[in-house]
Each structure stands twice: as structure tokens, then as C-alpha cells.
Motif scaffolding. Structure first.
Motif, short mmCIF file in Angstrom:
data_model
loop_
_atom_site.label_atom_id
_atom_site.label_comp_id
_atom_site.label_asym_id
_atom_site.label_seq_id
_atom_site.Cartn_x
_atom_site.Cartn_y
_atom_site.Cartn_z
N TYR A 83 5.89 2.75 6.33
CA TYR A 83 5.48 1.82 5.28
C TYR A 83 3.97 1.83 5.13
CZ TYR A 83 5.04 -2.61 2.73
OH TYR A 83 4.75 -3.58 1.79
N GLU A 85 0.87 0.10 4.67
CA GLU A 85 0.34 -1.25 4.78
C GLU A 85 -0.83 -1.47 3.83
OE1 GLU A 85 1.51 -3.65 6.46
OE2 GLU A 85 2.85 -2.76 7.94
N HIS A 90 6.84 1.49 0.06
CA HIS A 90 7.64 2.53 0.72
C HIS A 90 7.53 3.78 -0.15
CE1 HIS A 90 9.58 -0.08 3.68
NE2 HIS A 90 9.75 -0.98 2.72
N ALA A 178 9.24 -4.95 4.30
CA ALA A 178 8.35 -3.93 4.84
C ALA A 178 9.05 -3.11 5.93
CB ALA A 178 7.09 -4.58 5.39
N ASP A 179 9.97 -3.74 6.66
CA ASP A 179 10.67 -3.03 7.73
C ASP A 179 12.06 -2.55 7.30
OD1 ASP A 179 11.90 -5.47 7.49
OD2 ASP A 179 11.89 -5.94 9.64
N GLN A 185 16.27 2.13 1.98
CA GLN A 185 15.34 2.78 1.05
C GLN A 185 16.03 3.88 0.26
OE1 GLN A 185 11.38 3.79 2.68
NE2 GLN A 185 12.05 2.73 4.54
#
Length: 205
Positions: A83, A85, A90, A178-179, A185
Motif C-alpha cells: 500500500y 502510504e 493500492h 489500507a490493509d 484488491q
């Protein structure tokens, strides 16, 4: 019939090369560790996004030929990058969004000013589709309308989009934490690619 339009260039990836760092004596004096960290993160993120974009295109070709297993492998690789940051994205899903974006905008710029078939198809699919694919398609159309002068939409095209879709966000929602897992995805990226392929087939029936 009027000539086709030319879309203004827009860059979606900011990239800084190592050569750029070497041109600055101040950077050389302080070293890469502190001064160049942000620049290198930009470059790394750009490289990941470019690689994900290539994999998404390969996945799309595999889906077009019915090779589901190959498409899945390409998408898993596209979604395996960490990811970002810095940009809060993504890479695989974002590359799939851009694949859809490019499909729509390419259809637009290759149309004639008096030919709105590209918009007929896009609005129909934005109205009758479902899920994230429909949402992202509508967001892309909204972007075109909101930046009508940049993209050179006709006033009529812009009015049609606003009337059909109303106000929308300029930032696409992927509905991914985010995780998010690679599988999550991949599902999003695939939906966006399939939306692009449906649009293409409907326009070139």
C-alpha cells in the motif's frame, strides 16, 4: 464531418529519477538518506504503478480471450505491491481504475465533435450497471464534465453528463482498507477491468 478532438496531456504519476538527484550539489553534499527520501518514495510508487498498469493490461487481454487463470495471476501480481502510504492507494486497483478511465477518454478523443455515441454508451452503462464498476464509470464522466474546458467537451456533452449524474466526488472510492488483502484488491480491479471491457464491446459492437 468535423475532425476528431485532441485531448490535452495529463500526468497521473509523478516520477523523479536518480539523475535528478545527482544534478543538485546540495543533495550530493547532504547525502541521499535524508534529502532524497521523499523523492525516492515518489519514484518507487511511480514504478509500482507503472508495473501494475502493465499487468492490468495483460489481465484485460487474458479476460478478453477467456483465459481466467492467466488473468487472475496477472491481477494477483498487480495487487501484490505494498500500500502506498504517500499517495494513499493500492496500485493494482488504481491501475484498473486508470484502465477504465483511459478506455472512456480514448473513446471520447477519437470521436468526432458531432458524434456522441461514446457518451450514449457510457451514460447507459452508468445508469444500468451495478457495483463499483458503475460508480467509477460515473465518477470518470463527472470528471470529464467538471473539467470540460480541459478535455474539450462540447457544452451539450457536459450538460448531458450533469443532468444524468448530478454532482459526484472527484476521488474514486475503492471501498478498500489500507490493509486490504490481495484477494480483495483483485476483486475490485477485476470489476473495473470488466466494466472497461463491457464499455469497449458496447461501443464497438
Amino acid at each position: 464531418m468535423s475532425p476528431g478532438r485532441v485531448r490535452a496531456a495529463m500526468s497521473y504519476v509523478r516520477r523523479v529519477t536518480d539523475g535528478d538527484l545527482l544534478l543538485n550539489p546540495h543533495d550530493r553534499a547532504l547525502g541521499r538518506a535524508a534529502v532524497a527520501s521523499g523523492r525516492l518514495l515518489n519514484d518507487l510508487g511511480g514504478a509500482h504503478l507503472e508495473a501494475a498498469g502493465n499487468l492490468v493490461e495483460k489481465a484485460a487481454r487474458a479476460l478478453e480471450t477467456g483465459d481466467e487463470a492467466k488473468a487472475e495471476r496477472y491481477l494477483e501480481r498487480a495487487c501484490a505491491y505494498p500500500y502506498d502510504e504517500r499517495e494513499l492507494l493500492h496500485h493494482g486497483p488504481w491501475a484498473a481504475h486508470m484502465f477504465l478511465h483511459d478506455e472512456v477518454t480514448d473513446a471520447f478523443v477519437h470521436s468526432h465533435v458531432d458524434d456522441e455515441e461514446w457518451l450514449d454508451v457510457a451514460l447507459e452503462q452508468a445508469a444500468t450497471g451495478s457495483g463499483l464498476g458503475r460508480e467509477h464509470l460515473a465518477d470518470i464522466l463527472h470528471e470529464l464534465s467538471a473539467q470540460a474546458r480541459f478535455y474539450e467537451l462540447t457544452p451539450r456533452e457536459s450538460r448531458r453528463i450533469r443532468k444524468a449524474l448530478g454532482k459526484r466526488s472527484m476521488s474514486p472510492d475503492f471501498r478498500l482498507a489500507a490493509d486490504a488483502s490481495i484477494a480483495e484488491q483483485v476483486a475490485v480491479a477485476r470489476e473495473l477491468i470488466e466494466t472497461a471491457l463491457r464499455f469497449h464491446r458496447a461501443l464497438h459492437h
